[in-house]
Design a protein around this motif. Structure first.
Motif, PDB file in Angstrom:
ATOM      1  N   LEU A   1       7.279   2.774  -3.460  1.00 51.54           N
ATOM      2  CA  LEU A   1       6.988   2.575  -2.035  1.00 51.54           C
ATOM      3  C   LEU A   1       5.797   1.637  -1.812  1.00 51.54           C
ATOM      4  O   LEU A   1       5.822   0.788  -0.920  1.00 51.54           O
ATOM      5  CB  LEU A   1       6.692   3.919  -1.352  1.00 51.54           C
ATOM      6  CG  LEU A   1       7.810   4.958  -1.318  1.00 51.54           C
ATOM      7  CD1 LEU A   1       7.365   6.181  -0.517  1.00 51.54           C
ATOM      8  CD2 LEU A   1       9.080   4.390  -0.703  1.00 51.54           C
ATOM      9  N   GLU A   2       4.758   1.802  -2.626  1.00 52.45           N
ATOM     10  CA  GLU A   2       3.489   1.118  -2.343  1.00 52.45           C
ATOM     11  C   GLU A   2       3.620  -0.399  -2.142  1.00 52.45           C
ATOM     12  O   GLU A   2       3.103  -0.938  -1.162  1.00 52.45           O
ATOM     13  CB  GLU A   2       2.452   1.426  -3.427  1.00 52.45           C
ATOM     14  CG  GLU A   2       1.069   0.914  -3.057  1.00 52.45           C
ATOM     15  CD  GLU A   2       0.070   1.038  -4.195  1.00 52.45           C
ATOM     16  OE1 GLU A   2       0.487   1.029  -5.372  1.00 52.45           O
ATOM     17  OE2 GLU A   2      -1.125   1.136  -3.902  1.00 52.45           O
ATOM     18  N   PRO A   3       4.319  -1.116  -3.025  1.00 55.95           N
ATOM     19  CA  PRO A   3       4.404  -2.569  -2.801  1.00 55.95           C
ATOM     20  C   PRO A   3       5.356  -2.955  -1.670  1.00 55.95           C
ATOM     21  O   PRO A   3       5.466  -4.131  -1.329  1.00 55.95           O
ATOM     22  CB  PRO A   3       4.935  -3.098  -4.143  1.00 55.95           C
ATOM     23  CG  PRO A   3       5.536  -1.939  -4.839  1.00 55.95           C
ATOM     24  CD  PRO A   3       4.983  -0.685  -4.258  1.00 55.95           C
ATOM     25  N   ASN A   4       6.018  -1.977  -1.086  1.00 55.19           N
ATOM     26  CA  ASN A   4       7.070  -2.300  -0.108  1.00 55.19           C
ATOM     27  C   ASN A   4       7.061  -1.268   1.023  1.00 55.19           C
ATOM     28  O   ASN A   4       8.111  -0.819   1.466  1.00 55.19           O
ATOM     29  CB  ASN A   4       8.417  -2.300  -0.865  1.00 55.19           C
ATOM     30  CG  ASN A   4       9.567  -2.866  -0.055  1.00 55.19           C
ATOM     31  OD1 ASN A   4       9.365  -3.653   0.869  1.00 55.19           O
ATOM     32  ND2 ASN A   4      10.775  -2.447  -0.385  1.00 55.19           N
ATOM     33  N   LEU A   5       5.850  -0.903   1.485  1.00 55.43           N
ATOM     34  CA  LEU A   5       5.725   0.215   2.430  1.00 55.43           C
ATOM     35  C   LEU A   5       6.524  -0.006   3.711  1.00 55.43           C
ATOM     36  O   LEU A   5       7.025   0.934   4.306  1.00 55.43           O
ATOM     37  CB  LEU A   5       4.252   0.443   2.783  1.00 55.43           C
ATOM     38  CG  LEU A   5       3.454   1.361   1.845  1.00 55.43           C
ATOM     39  CD1 LEU A   5       2.014   1.474   2.343  1.00 55.43           C
ATOM     40  CD2 LEU A   5       4.071   2.733   1.705  1.00 55.43           C
ATOM     41  N   HIS A   6       6.624  -1.275   4.137  1.00 53.49           N
ATOM     42  CA  HIS A   6       7.353  -1.535   5.386  1.00 53.49           C
ATOM     43  C   HIS A   6       8.775  -2.005   5.135  1.00 53.49           C
ATOM     44  O   HIS A   6       9.423  -2.560   6.019  1.00 53.49           O
ATOM     45  CB  HIS A   6       6.584  -2.564   6.233  1.00 53.49           C
ATOM     46  CG  HIS A   6       5.282  -2.018   6.740  1.00 53.49           C
ATOM     47  ND1 HIS A   6       4.069  -2.426   6.265  1.00 53.49           N
ATOM     48  CD2 HIS A   6       5.026  -1.060   7.657  1.00 53.49           C
ATOM     49  CE1 HIS A   6       3.107  -1.743   6.879  1.00 53.49           C
ATOM     50  NE2 HIS A   6       3.667  -0.911   7.726  1.00 53.49           N
ATOM     51  N   GLU A   7       9.256  -1.787   3.920  1.00 54.36           N
ATOM     52  CA  GLU A   7      10.642  -2.111   3.569  1.00 54.36           C
ATOM     53  C   GLU A   7      10.989  -3.560   3.887  1.00 54.36           C
ATOM     54  O   GLU A   7      12.067  -3.859   4.396  1.00 54.36           O
ATOM     55  CB  GLU A   7      11.607  -1.142   4.258  1.00 54.36           C
ATOM     56  CG  GLU A   7      11.309   0.298   3.886  1.00 54.36           C
ATOM     57  CD  GLU A   7      12.219   1.308   4.553  1.00 54.36           C
ATOM     58  OE1 GLU A   7      13.428   1.087   4.599  1.00 54.36           O
ATOM     59  OE2 GLU A   7      11.709   2.325   5.025  1.00 54.36           O
ATOM     60  N   THR A   8      10.047  -4.450   3.593  1.00 53.85           N
ATOM     61  CA  THR A   8      10.297  -5.878   3.778  1.00 53.85           C
ATOM     62  C   THR A   8      11.412  -6.285   2.819  1.00 53.85           C
ATOM     63  O   THR A   8      12.312  -7.052   3.169  1.00 53.85           O
ATOM     64  CB  THR A   8       9.017  -6.677   3.430  1.00 53.85           C
ATOM     65  OG1 THR A   8       7.897  -5.893   3.833  1.00 53.85           O
ATOM     66  CG2 THR A   8       8.987  -8.016   4.109  1.00 53.85           C
TER      67      THR A   8
END
Ligand SMILES: NC(=O)c1ccc[n+]([C@@H]2O[C@H](COP(=O)([O-])OP(=O)(O)OC[C@H]3O[C@@H](n4cnc5c(N)ncnc54)[C@H](O)[C@@H]3O)[C@@H](O)[C@H]2O)c1
Ligand SMILES: [Zn+2]
Length: 405
Positions: free
Chosen positions: A253-260
């Motif tokens: 999740l951390e590198p992609n928290l906003h689901e980019t």
């Protein structure tokens, strides 16, 4: 930083008189902390997260089981607390519940930044309170104390909030991080076995897509878990299982928290399951629908030659031994096609279906066909029946052995 684009506004083709681009970074920082016995009066882990007064939003079952401990805890630390008890069924995960919680926030009259909302409950209540905390004064601090297994390893650790709308799950929602999540495995002692299995499905998911060691731990825990009626804390590796599941989830999740990036391996088992979960009759819990989807995707991976027979069997056997369903009678052509269509919209035009390339490894495919899915469903069904049959034979064999002995 604000920039003015001179060259473009000078150009004759631009209708703008002037244009500014605003580009800012929003730093997100929160702790997920494993704390045993969080409500023990001498445990300061929660108290230090609460400045001034607290509004405690408590799941109705948690109120029955732990309400007096919650009040005693805050009293012991001299923290004034207002309590609001909220229902926790999936059908109550709707906007009106968010408004109820927001009204309670207004009634509590908390200071905007230094006083705290604390939510005690499972995924339903945490999703509602997270959204209310995000909307109230455009964002007030909140602390999460998850009390279900899904809450401990999944809903409590990320930044997604949301409620259902119409026939759609989590259709209205935001990304809003808590100040902290305090994970206490002791809440699991009162959780019904079916809800433990529900959370185990999400742990199996993490194991299958990224942690072969976790899969081995789950395999070793499967029999003790069944024998102890799914009391996770009865398994001596439970802390390691929880820590690997939470750590694995957070590292995705951390590198992609906003689901980019919409290629998310944590979406394994979440391609066909949202549609199944909505219409299943008798109803399925989230993790149960995810298990059915995972079994199908294991079979698809096997049929594409991405996974060996041995690896696929390990995955099926583990799901089965944990008491999770591998098939569902409503998993048929129309539903699967519509589910894949919905997924394509959700994943912005491509299937992006995670499949396994080994135990603990995954890839993405964009070219699943309806025929391929239908064939895989049929063979998963046959394999599920075979597993049930073999267990029946085993238990009959044991009964006969006992009768003879
Ligand atoms: N935001 C996210 O990232 C995220 C991730 C996964 C799931 N979710 C959401 O979470 C929800 C599912 O969460 P859930 O499985 O925790 O269900 P839930 O919140 O409905 O809780 C399940 C049941 O357990 C009861 N309960 C809670 N704690 C208990 C305890 N310690 N002992 C006994 N009973 C207890 C509740 O009252 C409820 O009846 C779904 O709505 C799903 O969409 C959100
Ligand atoms: Zn899930």
């Amino acid at each position: 930083m604000v920039e003015i684009f001179k060259s473009e506004i000078d150009g004759e083709s631009s209708p703008s008189r002037a244009r500014w681009r605003v580009s800012a970074d929003h730093r997100i920082e929160y702790d997920v902390e494993m704390v045993e016995n969080v409500l023990e009066p001498d445990n300061r882990a929660l108290a230090v997260r609460c400045g001034g007064r607290v509004l405690a939003v408590v799941d109705h079952t948690v109120e029955e089981l732990y309400g007096s401990l919650i009040r005693a805890y805050f009293a012991h630390h001299g923290i004034p607390v207002s309590v609001i008890v909220v229902p926790a069924e999936e059908h109550t995960k709707e906007l009106s519940s968010v408004v109820t919680v927001a009204d309670a926030m207004a009634d509590a009259g908390l200071l905007r930044r230094s006083e705290t909302v604390v939510v005690f409950g499972g995924g339903v209540v945490m999703d509602v309170v997270g959204l209310a905390a995000n909307l109230f004064r455009r964002g007030v601090p909140y602390v999460r104390v998850p009390t279900t297994l899904i809450g401990l390893v999944d809903a409590g650790v990320g930044v997604k909030t949301g409620v259902n709308r119409g026939k759609h799950k989590n259709r209205l929602g935001t990304y809003f991080a808590p100040t902290a999540t305090l994970v206490d495995p002791l809440f699991l002692a009162s959780l019904p076995p079916r809800h433990i299995r529900n959370g185990l499905a999400e742990i199996v998911k993490i194991a299958l897509v990224k942690d072969a060691e976790l899969l081995s731990l789950l395999e070793s825990a499967a029999d003790p878990l069944r024998n102890a009626s799914y009391a996770l804390t009865a398994v001596d590796t439970h802390e390691e299982i929880l820590a690997r599941a939470i750590g694995g989830m957070l590292s995705e999740l951390e590198p992609n928290l906003h689901e980019t990036d919409l290629e998310r391996i944590v979406d394994f088992g979440h391609t066909f399951s949202p549609s199944l979960e909505l219409i299943a009759d008798p109803p399925l819990l989230h993790g149960e629908a995810v298990a059915v989807d995972m079994a199908l995707c294991v079979e698809l991976s096997l049929r594409r030659g991405l996974l060996t027979e041995f690896e696929a069997r390990r995955a099926f056997n583990l799901l089965f031994r944990l008491g999770l369903p591998l098939t569902n009678r409503m998993f048929e052509a129309n539903l699967l096609e519509q589910a894949l269509d919905d997924t394509i919209k959700h994943r912005d035009g491509l299937q992006r279906v995670p499949l396994l390339t080994g135990i603990g490894r995954a890839t993405f495919v964009n070219d699943l066909t309806s025929e391929e899915v239908a064939v895989a469903v049929a063979s998963t069904r046959a394999m599920g029946q075979a597993l049930e049959g073999s267990e029946l034979e085993m238990s009959l064999g044991m009964e006969q052995g006992l009768a003879r002995g």
